[in-house]
Enzyme design. Structure first.
Site, PDB file in Angstrom:
ATOM      1  N   SER A 100     -10.398 126.268 -47.856  1.00 17.14           N
ATOM      2  CA  SER A 100     -10.042 126.138 -49.272  1.00 17.14           C
ATOM      3  C   SER A 100     -10.287 127.486 -49.932  1.00 17.14           C
ATOM      4  CB  SER A 100     -10.885 125.045 -49.940  1.00 17.14           C
ATOM      5  OG  SER A 100     -10.546 123.783 -49.423  1.00 17.14           O
ATOM      6  N   LYS A 175      -4.904 121.766 -53.557  1.00 19.58           N
ATOM      7  CA  LYS A 175      -6.322 121.554 -53.232  1.00 19.58           C
ATOM      8  C   LYS A 175      -7.206 121.882 -54.432  1.00 19.58           C
ATOM      9  CE  LYS A 175     -10.142 120.733 -51.169  1.00 19.58           C
ATOM     10  NZ  LYS A 175     -10.669 121.308 -49.935  1.00 19.58           N
ATOM     11  N   LYS A 243     -17.537 127.201 -55.711  1.00 20.61           N
ATOM     12  CA  LYS A 243     -16.468 128.144 -55.358  1.00 20.61           C
ATOM     13  C   LYS A 243     -15.103 127.585 -55.739  1.00 20.61           C
ATOM     14  CE  LYS A 243     -14.845 127.750 -51.437  1.00 20.61           C
ATOM     15  NZ  LYS A 243     -13.732 127.037 -50.748  1.00 20.61           N
TER      16      LYS A 243
END
Length: 297
Positions: A100, A175, A243
């Site tokens: 990701s 995502k 993140k």
């Protein structure tokens, strides 16, 4: 192992990567793995895979290369340079990055890989450790249709919902949206848990009935026991969700999309991390709500 199946190199054997690579072995693929911790390579070997001592060794003879590492800097570190994927994979190989990362990192990787004759898909996943173990992940893919078609049999050994979302970077964009929804959902569940407990309600019964109605969600199904038991062993760490919230807030700013609730939850995730809970599961957002409510945790 079937000789008709492509040879796979798997780079990154963490919480997600290990069970995913083992699912490919069980599906009959010849999988050679590499990661920084030798014990995790040994785990793959014990499951029937092969081990490599470097990225270059792992990818040299591979038809398909799968990377599953924490963030953009790690993807760049294993992709580029003399010991990286692009310099050592054979022309015609298919690189599937399931990390990701930022959409732009995926776009740049595809561009550089094309110069080497290497095809690329960005294919991040949702479902956490349990979804990886059970091979029921949702896989959102960016790239070209022929490459997606070639990768689909392999991806079907890893997940249940597999969708080509658009060109390179699209999988990462979807995502990012996924992580926004999940974080807001976990925060709402955590607030409900504290509210219910403070009100003297049977929490297990309350969560069962809530999960049977419109308030129900995969998040609540997957994380209910975490909330009930205060079990925050990481299936997906706060550090990683922090993140990801940075990715979605930056990407949203770039396209001019307002994320008022998402921005608040991003700050709550950052706060929990700053308090030393970054290594815990993201369901530990409950700890933040408890602290705000005056509980000692």
């Amino acid at each position: 192992m079937s000789s008709n199946l492509p040879k796979v190199a798997w780079i990154g054997l963490g919480i997600m990567g290990s069970p995913m690579s083992e699912n490919l072995v069980r599906a009959g693929y010849d999988v050679t793995g590499y990661t920084l911790e030798r014990a995790k390579v040994d785990r793959l070997v014990a499951a029937g895979g092969r081990g490599a001592a470097s990225v270059a060794e792992a990818v040299r003879d591979a038809d398909v290369i799968v990377t599953m590492v924490p963030a953009s800097p790690q993807v760049e570190a294993i992709a580029y340079g003399p010991d990286g994927v692009l310099e050592n994979a054979r022309s015609g190989a298919l690189l599937i990055d399931m990390s990701s990362i930022t959409p732009q990192t995926s776009v740049d990787l595809a561009k550089h890989a094309k110069d080497k004759g290497i095809r690329v898909l960005d294919a991040p996943v949702s479902g956490g450790e349990a979804g990886a173990v059970e091979a029921v992940l949702s896989i959102m893919v960016g790239g070209e249709q022929p490459d997606f078609d070639a990768a689909r049999p392999l991806l079907e050994a890893l997940g249940r919902t597999i969708v080509l979302c658009g060109p390179h970077g699209s999988g990462q964009t979807v995502k990012a949206a996924n992580q926004l929804i999940v974080a807001v959902n976990i925060q709402a569940c955590a607030e409900a848990v504290v509210f219910l407990e403070r009100s003297g309600v049977d929490l297990a019964a309350a969560l069962d009935v809530l999960n049977g109605g419109l308030a129900g969600s995969t998040v609540l199904t997957r994380k209910k026991d975490n909330f009930l038991k205060r079990d925050f062993d990481p299936g997906f760490r706060i550090d990683l969700h922090h993140k990801d919230m940075g990715i979605v807030t930056d990407a949203a700013r770039t396209v001019g999309a307002a994320l008022p609730v998402g921005a608040v939850v991003a700050q709550l995730v950052a706060s929990l991390r700053a308090q030393g809970d970054g290594g815990l599961d993201h369901s530990a957002l409950l700890r933040s709500v408890e602290r705000l409510s005056g509980s000692q945790v």
